[in-house]
Motif scaffolding. Structure first.
Motif, PDB file in Angstrom:
ATOM      1  N   GLY A 251      10.682  -0.143   2.921  1.00 45.05           N
ATOM      2  CA  GLY A 251       9.622   0.324   2.015  1.00 45.05           C
ATOM      3  C   GLY A 251       9.640   1.825   1.756  1.00 45.05           C
ATOM      4  O   GLY A 251       8.761   2.336   1.046  1.00 45.05           O
ATOM      5  N   ALA A 252      10.639   2.528   2.309  1.00 40.04           N
ATOM      6  CA  ALA A 252      10.636   3.996   2.171  1.00 40.04           C
ATOM      7  C   ALA A 252      10.691   4.439   0.707  1.00 40.04           C
ATOM      8  O   ALA A 252       9.922   5.316   0.292  1.00 40.04           O
ATOM      9  N   LEU A 253      11.585   3.827  -0.061  1.00 33.16           N
ATOM     10  CA  LEU A 253      11.709   4.238  -1.474  1.00 33.16           C
ATOM     11  C   LEU A 253      10.380   4.040  -2.202  1.00 33.16           C
ATOM     12  O   LEU A 253       9.941   4.895  -2.962  1.00 33.16           O
ATOM     13  N   ALA A 263       5.030  -0.782  -0.691  1.00 33.05           N
ATOM     14  CA  ALA A 263       5.500  -0.148   0.543  1.00 33.05           C
ATOM     15  C   ALA A 263       4.835  -0.782   1.762  1.00 33.05           C
ATOM     16  O   ALA A 263       5.493  -1.060   2.774  1.00 33.05           O
ATOM     17  N   LEU A 264       3.533  -1.030   1.668  1.00 32.19           N
ATOM     18  CA  LEU A 264       2.816  -1.600   2.811  1.00 32.19           C
ATOM     19  C   LEU A 264       3.280  -3.024   3.093  1.00 32.19           C
ATOM     20  O   LEU A 264       3.420  -3.425   4.251  1.00 32.19           O
ATOM     21  N   ALA A 265       3.517  -3.797   2.021  1.00 33.90           N
ATOM     22  CA  ALA A 265       4.007  -5.178   2.216  1.00 33.90           C
ATOM     23  C   ALA A 265       5.357  -5.151   2.925  1.00 33.90           C
ATOM     24  O   ALA A 265       5.623  -5.949   3.823  1.00 33.90           O
ATOM     25  N   ARG A 266       6.201  -4.228   2.542  1.00 29.72           N
ATOM     26  CA  ARG A 266       7.529  -4.137   3.169  1.00 29.72           C
ATOM     27  C   ARG A 266       7.406  -3.689   4.628  1.00 29.72           C
ATOM     28  O   ARG A 266       8.137  -4.168   5.497  1.00 29.72           O
ATOM     29  N   ALA A 267       6.497  -2.752   4.872  1.00 29.41           N
ATOM     30  CA  ALA A 267       6.303  -2.274   6.250  1.00 29.41           C
ATOM     31  C   ALA A 267       5.854  -3.436   7.149  1.00 29.41           C
ATOM     32  O   ALA A 267       6.375  -3.620   8.250  1.00 29.41           O
TER      33      ALA A 267
END
Ligand code: SF4
Ligand code: SF4
Length: 483
Positions: A251-253, A263-267
Motif C-alpha cells: 500500500g506504500a504507493l 492504502a489502508l485496505a492493503r495494509a
C-alpha cells in the motif's frame, strides 16, 4: 498465474467523511493537518536548501516552509482547493529531506500525509490526470498485471520499439508523461518473470532468527534477482526466511499518493498475511515500502480491529540492512575491489533514518570502498510515481543526481530502492555504470563472485532469443492458469 482482486476504492468503501466548515477551513474533518504541527514551524528556512523543488524553482510556495504556510491558510479557510493551491502539494516529492534538515523537529511527513488524502477527497483532478493516475494504480500494485506488461515490454525492446517510434516521429508527439513511462521501462527479462521466492527458506546452519520477507510488487517482477539475493544473504546469516504466498502490495504507493482507503485496505491484508507465521521480524528490501509499513500503527489508529495489530506489526518491520547490521556476520565474504557510490534512497535515509546501516553492511565486503555522493540529501526525482506524474521535474532531478554520482568517479552504484535504480539507469547516459541493490553485492561477496566486472550494460542490445522466450513464458503462464 492468478489475478488479484482490485483494491477497494469505490464510494461505498471510502472513509466516512464529516465535513466541518469553520474549524478546519477548506479541509474536511477527517485528520486535517493539525494546528499544533503547523505552528511548530518557526519559518527559519533551514530546510530550504535541501528541498528539491525549492532547489529547482526557488519559489517560496514550493518549499517546505511555503507549503506549511499554505496548510495554515487552508485551515483558516482563506483559500480554495483550486489548481494553483493543489499544484504546490503535487509538486512536493514527499522526500522528507526537510524533516531531516529541520532544527525545530517539524513533522512535515505527518503534515503532508494529512494533506494528500484531503486533496484526493476534496479536489477533482482533470480527466487526463485522473486517467493517468488510475492507470498507474491499476497496474503497479498487481504483480500478475505487471508480468503481462513486462511481456509486452520485452517485445517492445526486442523490436527496438524506441528507434521505430523515434523514426516515425511518434516519441516527439506523445505527452511528456507517456515519454517518461517509455524511458523508465525496466529491462524486461522474461526468464525472471516466472521466478518466485520460496515460501520457506531454511537458515544455513543453526537458525538465529525467523524472519518474514516482503517480496514487493515491482520488486518481485522486475527485480527478482534482488529478492533472491536477499533470501540467500539472510539464510547465510542464519535466518529462516518466510515469504507468505498470500502477501500482496503493502500500500506504500497508494499511501504516498493520498489514496487512503486503498492504502489502508492493503495494509490490513498484509498484516493478515504475516500473522501466524511466527516471524520475529518483517524484513523489507524496498525503502518506500519499509517506510510505510513502519507507519501502519499510525495509519490504522482509528480501526478498532487493526489498531493494536498494526502497531505490533510495525514494531517488527526492519530494513534488511538494519537487521544485518544488528546480527554479527557469520558468512565469510570474499573481496570485491571497487569504488562504490552509495545513494541514500529518501524513504530509507530521510523517511526511516537508516543511513549508517547499509554503509556498514556494504563495508563488511573486503576491498569495497563505499563513497558518498555530493548533495546526497537531495532526491533523485523518482519518489514513487513522481517521475511519471511530474516528468519534467523528475528529469531535472535525475540528471542532477547522475552528475553528482559521476563526479566521484565510482566503479558502481548501490541503492536500496527499485524506483531510484530505474531513475538513475534512465539518466545515466549510455548506461555504463553498473548498479545494484546492496543485497546483490553482499550476496555476490558471500558466493565469491565479482558482479561489477560481469554486469551487463543497462540497455543491452535485444537478442534474437527473445521471441522464443516470450512464447515459452506465455505457455508456462497459461499452463499455470489452467492448474
Ligand atoms: S520546516 Fe523547520 S527548517 Fe523549515 S522553516 Fe519551518 S522550522 Fe525552519
Ligand atoms: S518532502 Fe521533499 S519536496 Fe516536499 S517539501 Fe519536504 S523537502 Fe521539499
Amino acid at each position: 498465474m492468478t489475478t488479484q482482486p482490485a483494491a477497494p476504492r469505490d464510494e461505498d468503501q471510502r472513509l466516512h467523511v464529516e465535513h466541518a466548515h469553520g474549524e478546519t477551513g477548506i479541509f474536511d474533518a477527517h485528520h486535517p493537518p493539525t494546528d499544533e504541527r503547523i505552528s511548530d514551524c518557526v519559518h527559519c528556512g533551514f530546510c530550504l536548501p535541501t528541498c528539491p523543488t525549492y532547489a529547482l524553482w526557488g519559489e517560496e510556495m514550493d518549499s517546505p516552509r511555503g507549503r506549511i504556510y499554505l496548510m495554515k491558510i487552508g485551515k483558516e479557510g482563506a483559500v480554495e482547493f483550486d489548481d494553483t493551491y493543489v499544484q504546490h502539494f503535487d509538486n512536493c516529492l514527499g522526500c522528507m529531506a526537510c524533516v531531516t534538515a529541520c532544527p525545530s523537529g517539524v513533522k512535515y511527513d505527518e503534515l503532508i500525509e494529512a494533506v494528500r488524502p484531503q486533496l484526493e477527497r476534496n479536489y477533482r483532478r482533470d480527466r487526463s490526470d485522473r486517467l493517468f493516475r488510475e492507470l498507474i494504480f491499476q497496474l503497479f500494485p498487481y504483480p500478475s498485471r505487471l508480468r503481462v506488461a513486462a511481456v509486452f515490454g520485452a517485445l517492445y525492446q526486442w523490436i527496438n520499439g524506441r528507434q521505430l517510434l523515434e523514426r516515425a516521429g511518434v516519441l516527439r508527439r506523445i505527452t511528456p508523461r507517456l515519454r517518461a513511462v517509455e524511458a523508465l521501462l525496466p529491462r524486461a527479462r522474461l526468464r525472471d518473470l516466472a521466478k518466485r521466492v520460496p515460501a520457506f527458506t531454511p537458515a544455513r546452519g543453526a537458525a538465529r532468527r525467523r524472519v518474514g520477507l516482503l517480496t514487493g510488487c515491482v520488486q518481485r517482477v522486475f527485480f527478482a534477482d534482488v529478492n533472491a539475493a536477499t533470501v540467500r544473504v539472510l539464510a547465510a546469516e542464519g535466518c529462516e526466511v518466510v515469504a507468505p504466498r498470500s502477501q500482496r502490495c503493502c500500500g506504500a504507493l497508494s499511501e504516498h499518493a493520498g489514496r487512503e482507503p486503498e492504502a489502508l485496505a492493503r495494509a490490513r491484508r498484509l498484516i493478515d498475511a504475516f500473522e501466524g507465521t511466527g516471524v520475529d521480524t518483517v524484513v523489507v528490501n524496498v525503502a518506500g515500502c519499509g517506510s510505510t509499513m513502519k507507519e501502519y500503527g499510525r495509519l490504522l489508529r482509528d480501526d478498532p480491529q487493526y489498531a493494536e495489530r498494526a502497531a505490533a506489526f510495525s514494531a517488527k518491520v526492519r530494513d534488511v540492512s538494519e537487521l544485518l547490521a544488528e546480527l554479527e556476520p557469520v558468512a565469510p565474504r570474499r573481496p570485491i575491489k571497487a569504488r562504490l557510490a552509495y545513494h541514500d534512497a529518501c524513504h530509507l535515509g530521510h523517511g526511516q533514518g537508516v543511513r549508517a546501516e547499509p554503509r556498514a553492511v556494504l563495508r563488511t565486503i573486503p576491498g569495497l570502498e563505499v563513497i558518498d555522493i555530493p548533495e546526497a540529501e537531495i532526491c533523485c526525482g523518482s519518489a514513487g510515481i513522481y517521475n511519471l506524474v511530474k516528468p519534467e521535474a523528475g528529469e531535472e532531478l535525475g540528471q542532477r543526481k547522475v552528475a553528482n554520482v559521476v563526479s566521484v568517479a565510482p566503479d558502481a552504484l548501490a541503492t536500496a530502492n527499485p524506483g531510484c535504480l530505474l531513475q538513475l539507469r534512465r539518466h545515466m547516459s549510455g548506461g555504463e555504470l553498473p548498479m545494484f541493490h546492496p543485497m546483490e553485492l553482499v550476496d555476490a561477496s558471500i558466493r565469491g563472485i565479482n558482479p561489477i566486472r560481469s554486469q551487463p550494460t543497462a540497455n543491452p542490445p535485444p537478442t534474437r532469443r527473445q521471441p522464443a522466450a516470450i512464447l515459452s513464458y506465455l505457455a508456462r503462464a497459461s499452463a499455470c492458469r489452467r492448474k
